[in-house]
Design an enzyme around this catalytic site. Structure first.
Site, PDB file in Angstrom:
ATOM      1  N   LEU A  39       0.890  -1.157   0.000  1.00  0.00           N
ATOM      2  CA  LEU A  39       0.000   0.000   0.000  1.00  0.00           C
ATOM      3  C   LEU A  39       0.927   1.204   0.000  1.00  0.00           C
ATOM      4  CD1 LEU A  39      -3.044   0.550   0.032  1.00  0.00           C
ATOM      5  CD2 LEU A  39      -2.950   0.617   2.508  1.00  0.00           C
ATOM      6  N   ASP A  40       0.784   2.073  -0.973  1.00  0.00           N
ATOM      7  CA  ASP A  40       1.697   3.192  -1.148  1.00  0.00           C
ATOM      8  C   ASP A  40       1.839   4.047   0.105  1.00  0.00           C
ATOM      9  OD1 ASP A  40       1.986   2.489  -3.825  1.00  0.00           O
ATOM     10  OD2 ASP A  40       0.309   3.764  -4.429  1.00  0.00           O
ATOM     11  N   PHE A  41       2.957   4.735   0.190  1.00  0.00           N
ATOM     12  CA  PHE A  41       3.261   5.672   1.276  1.00  0.00           C
ATOM     13  C   PHE A  41       2.115   6.665   1.474  1.00  0.00           C
ATOM     14  CE2 PHE A  41       5.355   9.677   2.631  1.00  0.00           C
ATOM     15  CZ  PHE A  41       5.977   9.243   3.786  1.00  0.00           C
TER      16      PHE A  41
END
Length: 178
Positions: A39-41
């Site tokens: 899950l992206d930053f």
């Protein structure tokens, strides 16, 4: 072991970082578990962590087509053509996406927590909320899909992976599922 974490905005999906950014180690004390997927930053929401490699593979293998559901705030108001394109499967630089399930929401879900920091507000630019379910997991796929139809993503919250859901889990909180 399987752990559900509501990953906050601005947290890396890893346990260490040489640059001093926030990581999963701040929220998960359990040793020897690893994220099943990413899950992206700058994305929030459900992240599953496990010590079971076979389970991680079942959850992340694109051939298994495990559905992943997101609530997405986009810049602009989608017209029917944009929604239809997402539902058909948009073409990205790495190929055509599988068709997505897309629903235009009347407003932000009532259960949604405020983001810290808040999403930039511009009085002259309307926003809309979508619920999107995909069955693949390309890098930054939902963001790239909405951008491809002229609706840049402002906020992205994953709410479900297969049979596992946030179910009221607060940002930064974790729950052992198995």
């Amino acid at each position: 072991m399987l752990i559900a974490l509501n990953k906050p905005y601005g947290v890396l999906c890893q346990f260490t970082d040489r640059e001093g950014r926030r990581t999963l180690a701040e929220f998960v004390a359990q040793k020897d578990v690893y994220p099943a997927g990413r899950l992206d930053f700058d994305s929030e929401g459900l992240l599953l962590l496990t010590d079971d490699g076979a389970l991680a593979h079942r959850l992340t293998d694109p051939r298994k087509h495990a559905p992943k559901t997101y609530v997405v705030q986009v810049e602009g108001v989608p017209n029917e053509a944009a929604l239809a394109a997402l539902r058909r499967g948009v073409v990205l630089n790495d190929g055509r996406c599988r068709p997505a399930e897309v629903e235009l929401l009347a407003k932000a879900p009532g259960w949604l927590w405020p983001r810290d920091p808040p999403v930039r507000f511009r009085k002259s630019v309307p926003t809309a909320w979508l619920q999107i379910t995909i069955r693949e997991g390309r890098n930054r796929q939902v963001r790239r899909m909405t951008a491809a139809v002229g609706l840049p993503t402002l906020r992205l919250v994953r709410t479900r992976i297969g049979d596992y859901a946030l179910d009221g889990l607060a940002p930064g909180a974790a729950r052992t599922l198995a």
